[in-house]
Design an enzyme around this catalytic site. Structure first.
Site, PDB file in Angstrom:
ATOM      1  N   LYS A  13      14.815 -26.972  27.519  1.00  0.00           N
ATOM      2  CA  LYS A  13      15.459 -25.732  27.978  1.00  0.00           C
ATOM      3  C   LYS A  13      14.590 -24.565  27.506  1.00  0.00           C
ATOM      4  CE  LYS A  13      20.199 -24.079  28.385  1.00  0.00           C
ATOM      5  NZ  LYS A  13      20.334 -24.005  29.835  1.00  0.00           N
TER       6      LYS A  13
HETATM    7  N1  PY5 Z   1      20.485 -27.684  34.572  1.00  0.00           N
HETATM    8  C1  PY5 Z   1      19.987 -26.468  34.295  1.00  0.00           C
HETATM    9  C2  PY5 Z   1      18.746 -26.027  34.951  1.00  0.00           C
HETATM   10  C3  PY5 Z   1      20.676 -25.629  33.384  1.00  0.00           C
HETATM   11  O1  PY5 Z   1      20.183 -24.413  33.101  1.00  0.00           O
HETATM   12  C4  PY5 Z   1      21.884 -26.067  32.804  1.00  0.00           C
HETATM   13  C5  PY5 Z   1      22.645 -25.180  31.868  1.00  0.00           C
HETATM   14  C6  PY5 Z   1      22.355 -27.356  33.132  1.00  0.00           C
HETATM   15  C7  PY5 Z   1      21.616 -28.143  34.019  1.00  0.00           C
HETATM   16  C8  PY5 Z   1      23.595 -27.916  32.514  1.00  0.00           C
HETATM   17  O2  PY5 Z   1      23.395 -28.188  31.157  1.00  0.00           O
HETATM   18  P1  PY5 Z   1      24.577 -28.171  30.102  1.00  0.00           P
HETATM   19  O3  PY5 Z   1      25.659 -28.995  30.675  1.00  0.00           O
HETATM   20  O4  PY5 Z   1      23.987 -28.785  28.894  1.00  0.00           O
HETATM   21  O5  PY5 Z   1      24.990 -26.757  29.906  1.00  0.00           O
HETATM   22  N2  PY5 Z   1      22.576 -23.813  32.185  1.00  0.00           N
HETATM   23  C9  PY5 Z   1      22.933 -22.816  31.212  1.00  0.00           C
HETATM   24  C10 PY5 Z   1      24.400 -22.898  30.833  1.00  0.00           C
HETATM   25  O6  PY5 Z   1      24.714 -22.419  29.745  1.00  0.00           O
HETATM   26  C11 PY5 Z   1      22.522 -21.453  31.683  1.00  0.00           C
HETATM   27  C12 PY5 Z   1      23.107 -20.977  32.958  1.00  0.00           C
HETATM   28  C13 PY5 Z   1      22.684 -19.585  33.340  1.00  0.00           C
HETATM   29  O7  PY5 Z   1      25.226 -23.399  31.563  1.00  0.00           O
END
Ligand code: PY5
Length: 313
Positions: free
Chosen positions: A162
């Protein structure tokens, strides 16, 4: 959200944590010369805290912080704190701000001041920010566009980490979807298979089975994705298959939903003019949404260890 400004209005809190101490919001500043600003040499996390009668319930805090350290290691960056210190710092930020509603927590570490060379080993700055935050996408169901921007293959950039610099791609994809009148983007990978959303993992439902792209593909190993897989298998008795998904399967399957910390479990009801299922929230999606809510609030004993509680005075 408005057509002109698709961003989300954030009410700024009073305090943040920066490089070892709690500072007033207005003092949480860094220099314009920091490396991370110029080249995207940073790593971050998104974590949710759910406010429930005087207690902030943080979901999978340690798992998120562990991923932060994994992301940092991938880009050769040492975070100058122990994970336990960041756990304590997160609790402090919450206590200092005395939040009384749901929050989003954003730990971030990036290369700071020093050289602007690409071989730089500048010291690393670390911040933990928490803001009041409601829904990111509508739980009533959203409309998606397949992005013209592709998720690159794992040999071009660390797709599993990330990393801040990676988010230019998701910003472009999300803006493209927005400017075309959609709520969110779905990205294909470099070979044309479905990868993920611009900030979410994706699942489809076909013949009562869940299908999601495998983690060795070009996707972020989402913590919500992991949560949903476990809940679907163990609590709902569903078969979950990790395999590649073709674009046309998205259009023709029974249900589609996103998972993510910000997005939680968001139903997708239309993709590029194709109505998914009957256009309403699917039954399996609804069951997962309801169960996820119970789990994040620590109401299911088996999953209580995923929840870190912070009492708000
Ligand atoms: N894929 C991407 C590209 C992501 O940025 C995120 C999370 C996920 C999948 C899902 O991961 P998790 O379930 O671990 O959150 N995105 C961030 C979030 O906090 C940033 C969003 C703007 O949800």
């Amino acid at each position: 959200m408005s057509a002109k400004n698709p961003g989300i209005d954030i009410k700024w809190p009073s305090y943040a944590w920066l490089n070892g101490s709690i500072v007033r919001w207005d003092d949480a500043k860094i220099h314009v010369f920091v490396h991370g600003l110029h080249y995207g040499t940073g790593v971050f996390e998104g974590i949710r805290g759910y406010y429930d009668s005087g207690i902030m319930k943080i979901f999978r805090l340690e798992d998120h912080l562990k991923r932060l350290y994994r992301s940092a290691k991938t880009i050769l960056m040492d975070i100058p704190y122990k994970i336990e210190e960041l756990v304590e710092a997160t609790k402090h930020v919450i206590k200092f701000n005395k939040f009384k509603s749901d929050i989003y927590i954003r730990p971030i570490a990036f290369r700071g001041l020093g050289s602007f060379g690409l071989r730089a080993t500048n010291p690393v700055d670390v911040a933990i920010i928490a803001v009041e935050f409601g829904k990111y996408l509508s739980p009533k169901g959203i409309r998606c566009k397949i992005s013209s921007w592709r998720k690159p293959s794992p040999d071009s950039i660390p797709v599993w980490a990330k990393v801040t610099g990676m988010y230019l791609l998701y910003h472009l994809a999300a803006m493209e979807a927005h400017l075309s009148g959609y709520d969110e983007a779905i990205l294909l990978d470099s070979e044309g298979y479905v990868a993920e959303g611009a900030g979410e993992n994706i699942f489809i439902v076909k013949n009562n089975e869940l299908i999601t792209p495998p983690v060795y593909d070009a996707i972020l190993e989402g913590i919500t994705r992991d949560t949903v897989i476990k809940l679907a298998r163990e609590e709902l008795g569903l078969k979950v298959i990790e395999r590649r998904i073709r674009r046309e399967e998205l259009y023709t399957c029974d249900e589609v939903f996103f998972t993510g910390t910000a997005a939680e479990v968001t139903p997708i009801v239309e993709i590029e003019g194709r109505i998914i299922g009957n256009g309403a929230i699917g039954e399996i999606t609804k069951n997962i949404m309801d169960l996820y809510r119970e789990v994040v609030l620590g109401r299911i004993e088996k999953y209580r260890n995923w929840v870190t509680e912070v009492a708000i005075e």
